[in-house]
Write a protein that holds these residues in place. Structure first.
Motif, mmCIF file in Angstrom:
data_model
loop_
_atom_site.group_PDB
_atom_site.id
_atom_site.type_symbol
_atom_site.label_atom_id
_atom_site.label_comp_id
_atom_site.label_asym_id
_atom_site.label_seq_id
_atom_site.Cartn_x
_atom_site.Cartn_y
_atom_site.Cartn_z
ATOM 1 N N LEU A 160 27.940 38.925 40.614
ATOM 2 C CA LEU A 160 26.994 37.976 40.017
ATOM 3 C C LEU A 160 27.577 37.382 38.738
ATOM 4 O O LEU A 160 27.437 36.178 38.474
ATOM 5 N N ASP A 161 28.240 38.225 37.932
ATOM 6 C CA ASP A 161 28.912 37.723 36.728
ATOM 7 C C ASP A 161 30.008 36.734 37.100
ATOM 8 O O ASP A 161 30.179 35.700 36.450
ATOM 9 N N SER A 162 30.740 37.062 38.175
ATOM 10 C CA SER A 162 31.823 36.193 38.614
ATOM 11 C C SER A 162 31.294 34.829 39.033
ATOM 12 O O SER A 162 31.901 33.793 38.743
ATOM 13 N N ILE A 163 30.148 34.823 39.693
ATOM 14 C CA ILE A 163 29.536 33.551 40.100
ATOM 15 C C ILE A 163 29.083 32.770 38.873
ATOM 16 O O ILE A 163 29.243 31.546 38.791
ATOM 17 N N THR A 164 28.521 33.476 37.882
ATOM 18 C CA THR A 164 28.087 32.819 36.644
ATOM 19 C C THR A 164 29.255 32.172 35.932
ATOM 20 O O THR A 164 29.171 31.055 35.420
ATOM 21 N N GLU B 276 46.585 28.804 22.981
ATOM 22 C CA GLU B 276 46.408 27.680 23.903
ATOM 23 C C GLU B 276 45.305 27.982 24.908
ATOM 24 O O GLU B 276 44.490 27.118 25.243
ATOM 25 N N ALA B 277 45.256 29.218 25.396
ATOM 26 C CA ALA B 277 44.213 29.601 26.355
ATOM 27 C C ALA B 277 42.830 29.462 25.731
ATOM 28 O O ALA B 277 41.892 28.981 26.369
ATOM 29 N N LEU B 278 42.684 29.874 24.480
ATOM 30 C CA LEU B 278 41.386 29.774 23.801
ATOM 31 C C LEU B 278 41.025 28.327 23.490
ATOM 32 O O LEU B 278 39.847 27.965 23.470
ATOM 33 N N ARG B 279 42.030 27.493 23.260
ATOM 34 C CA ARG B 279 41.755 26.068 23.006
ATOM 35 C C ARG B 279 41.263 25.387 24.273
ATOM 36 O O ARG B 279 40.322 24.588 24.231
ATOM 37 N N THR B 280 41.900 25.696 25.396
ATOM 38 C CA THR B 280 41.571 24.985 26.630
ATOM 39 C C THR B 280 40.372 25.587 27.363
ATOM 40 O O THR B 280 39.691 24.878 28.095
ATOM 41 N N SER B 281 40.124 26.879 27.172
ATOM 42 C CA SER B 281 38.998 27.538 27.869
ATOM 43 C C SER B 281 38.229 28.423 26.895
ATOM 44 O O SER B 281 38.186 29.651 27.048
ATOM 45 N N PRO B 282 37.590 27.824 25.874
ATOM 46 C CA PRO B 282 36.950 28.619 24.820
ATOM 47 C C PRO B 282 35.712 29.382 25.264
ATOM 48 O O PRO B 282 35.259 30.288 24.561
ATOM 49 N N ASP B 283 35.159 29.032 26.425
ATOM 50 C CA ASP B 283 33.921 29.682 26.880
ATOM 51 C C ASP B 283 34.107 30.493 28.155
ATOM 52 O O ASP B 283 33.127 30.890 28.788
ATOM 53 N N SER B 284 35.343 30.769 28.532
ATOM 54 C CA SER B 284 35.602 31.566 29.734
ATOM 55 C C SER B 284 35.597 33.056 29.374
ATOM 56 O O SER B 284 36.459 33.506 28.613
ATOM 57 N N PRO B 285 34.643 33.829 29.909
ATOM 58 C CA PRO B 285 34.647 35.265 29.609
ATOM 59 C C PRO B 285 35.934 35.964 30.025
ATOM 60 O O PRO B 285 36.352 36.927 29.383
ATOM 61 N N PHE B 286 36.574 35.486 31.110
ATOM 62 C CA PHE B 286 37.845 36.076 31.510
ATOM 63 C C PHE B 286 38.893 35.894 30.420
ATOM 64 O O PHE B 286 39.662 36.808 30.112
ATOM 65 N N VAL B 287 38.938 34.697 29.846
ATOM 66 C CA VAL B 287 39.883 34.424 28.762
ATOM 67 C C VAL B 287 39.475 35.184 27.501
ATOM 68 O O VAL B 287 40.308 35.810 26.842
ATOM 69 N N LYS C 67 31.793 39.503 21.517
ATOM 70 C CA LYS C 67 30.377 39.151 21.350
ATOM 71 C C LYS C 67 30.076 37.819 22.027
ATOM 72 O O LYS C 67 29.023 37.655 22.664
ATOM 73 N N LYS C 68 31.005 36.887 21.908
ATOM 74 C CA LYS C 68 30.821 35.590 22.552
ATOM 75 C C LYS C 68 30.789 35.740 24.072
ATOM 76 O O LYS C 68 29.958 35.129 24.762
ATOM 77 N N ALA C 69 31.682 36.586 24.605
ATOM 78 C CA ALA C 69 31.708 36.818 26.046
ATOM 79 C C ALA C 69 30.431 37.508 26.520
ATOM 80 O O ALA C 69 29.904 37.210 27.593
ATOM 81 N N LEU C 70 29.918 38.445 25.702
ATOM 82 C CA LEU C 70 28.694 39.164 26.068
ATOM 83 C C LEU C 70 27.468 38.253 26.093
ATOM 84 O O LEU C 70 26.502 38.529 26.799
ATOM 85 N N GLU C 71 27.503 37.169 25.329
ATOM 86 C CA GLU C 71 26.400 36.209 25.390
ATOM 87 C C GLU C 71 26.317 35.558 26.768
ATOM 88 O O GLU C 71 25.236 35.193 27.229
#
Length: 479
Positions: A39-43, A241-252, A274-278
């Motif tokens: 379910l997290d993966s789908i989100t 670079e990963a954080l710049r291009t995908s700042p909201d990806s929990p995997f990143v 904390k950001k990923a846990l949101e």
């Protein structure tokens, strides 16, 4: 439908390649936990993760939720058609197989047959074998992702699945990413790499980035591996670079957090977690990582201030316990979180609570080998440092060594055993058990001549010991 036709249908279903025939590989996986991860993966909607709705459907079926499973498969078809367009038919082979099985179990035999008919039309031109199955890259890849979401014993088979997919479709980014992920996890479990040029995962992750420079998860995974090899400058650039291009990806975010924690920037790591846990608040992995971060802060405080400030220590211990406890409450089979919780209890003088956890873990059945090895290691450390029982510590370290070679836990068990044996020999050079332990360790390391010497010394002080005689017979078969 007659019994004969039903049996004929079941034979064809058994030939399918789908989650219902791969299912035994997740028999010992906690279904509730696996469901939450999917379910997290789908989100999160990662770029390369297979089709999580397919595996979610199988888990819902296993839990008796057939109608929900049917909706999952309908959603899988919708997404496949939306994403792959002209490639939908090949991409839907696994989904159609799942639907055929699900309808069969729901007693809807004509619907099951209709999906078998669809598979014959799709697979007929693709295979020389049964026309209801075809091991095309899309099927190998889907199986690989399914295995990667299972336990660590399946990682080797997952690697082989992606390798098979790449034989026919070598430039496919998804299969390359799956192959890189399998290699990365296998290398992480082995803990034996010393140089980047011998790391298959480094080469494979670079291959993924050649094919898709925007693949941020591959970028941060590569950074973590390069960090192990002290390639710090490139690793820093990759993470940034990963954080710049995908700042909201929990995997990143979670991998970047691990990177900064290892780099001793624990506060930055906590902020990323904390950001990923949101986004995925029920992620046991993220809570475990948070606990590790607070433990790092606790250890640093004690190192810098002796016993540390009692008030700050109490807060950090509470934070550690909260996140470790949450991790294994969300995922009851999360053994590393339980071991870490027990270790914090020991640090806080709560030995009874730690012993309770250790006893519970020892009583578990069907524990994966890597988890069993971790348990034996921690039990050995507990006996060595807290009860001061070297004999009990030896027992647990030896049990850990028997489980799986070459892992980080295996190496720690070996190191601790050698420390105990040499300490005992310094106290008493006639200690046959200590010489026997050193002989065993030398034999495990392939140092046969040194092992023979140690076993001979052990026999000198314990004549007739069958264990040492047997070891010498193996090491000197001509003797």
């Amino acid at each position: 439908m007659s019994d004969t036709l039903r049996e004929s249908l079941l034979v064809k279903l058994g030939q399918l390649q789908c989650h219902f025939t791969w299912g035994p590989q997740i028999d010992d996986v906690n279904l509730d936990n696996e469901k939450q991860k999917l379910l997290d993966s789908i989100t999160i909607s990662g770029k390369h993760q297979g089709v999580p709705h397919n595996q979610l459907a199988y888990i819902n079926y296993r839990q008796g939720n057939c109608e929900e499973a049917l909706r999952d498969l309908e959603e899988a078809e919708r997404r496949l058609r939306e994403i792959h367009g002209d490639g939908f038919e090949r991409r839907s082979i696994v989904t159609h197989g799942n639907r055929a099985w699900l309808h069969y179990h729901m007693g809807q035999l004509s619907e099951a047959q209709s999906y078998l008919d669809k598979l014959e039309v799709t697979c007929g031109p693709l295979t020389q074998g049964p026309h209801v199955t075809a091991m095309v890259p899309e099927v190998w890849g889907e199986k690989g992702w399914s295995l990667l979401s299972s336990h660590s014993q399946c990682y080797e088979e997952a690697k082989e699945c992606f390798a098979s997919a790449l034989e026919e479709d070598p430039d496919n980014t998804e299969w390359n990413m799956g192959y890189a992920t399998a290699l990365y996890r296998l290398e992480s479990n082995s803990g034996i790499l010393k140089r980047p040029e011998v790391s298959q995962s480094v080469r494979q992750l670079r291959r993924v980035l050649e094919l898709d420079p925007g693949e941020s998860v591959a970028r941060v995974m590569l950074a973590l591996r390069l960090q192990e090899f002290q390639e710090q400058a490139e690793a820093n650039e990759l993470v940034e670079e990963a954080l710049r291009t995908s700042p909201d990806s929990p995997f990143v975010l979670r991998n970047a957090a691990k990177f900064y924690r290892i780099q001793q920037d624990v506060d930055k790591a906590i902020g990323l977690l904390k950001k990923a846990l949101e986004i995925t608040p029920r992620s046991s992995f993220l809570h475990h990582q948070m606990g590790i971060c607070y433990r790092e802060k606790l250890l640093a405080l004690r190192k810098n201030q002796g016993s540390g400030d009692p008030g700050v220590e109490a807060v950090l211990i509470a934070d550690c316990k909260l996140h470790f406890r949450t991790a294994f409450q969300l995922e009851p089979s999360f053994i590393p979180a339980q071991l870490d919780f027990a270790a914090i209890c020991l640090m806080n003088g709560e030995s009874d609570r730690a012993v309770e956890i250790y006893n519970n873990l020892q009583s578990l059945e069907d524990v994966a080998p890597d988890r069993k090895q971790a348990i034996e290691l921690q039990l050995g450390l507990y006996e060595m440092y807290h009860t001061k029982s070297e004999s009990n510590a030896i027992h647990h370290f030896m049990e850990g060594l028997k489980i799986r070679r070459g892992t980080k836990e295996w190496k720690l068990c070996s190191t601790k055993l050698e420390q105990i044996a040499r300490r005992q020999i310094n106290r008493n050079p006639h200690n046959s058990r200590a010489w026997g332990i050193l002989g065993f360790l030398q034999r495990e390391a392939g140092e046969n001549s040194e092992a023979v010497e140690c076993y001979e010394k052990a026999l000198r002080f314990d004549r007739g010991n069958e264990e040492y005689l047997s070891a010498l017979r193996e090491l000197r078969p001509s003797a």
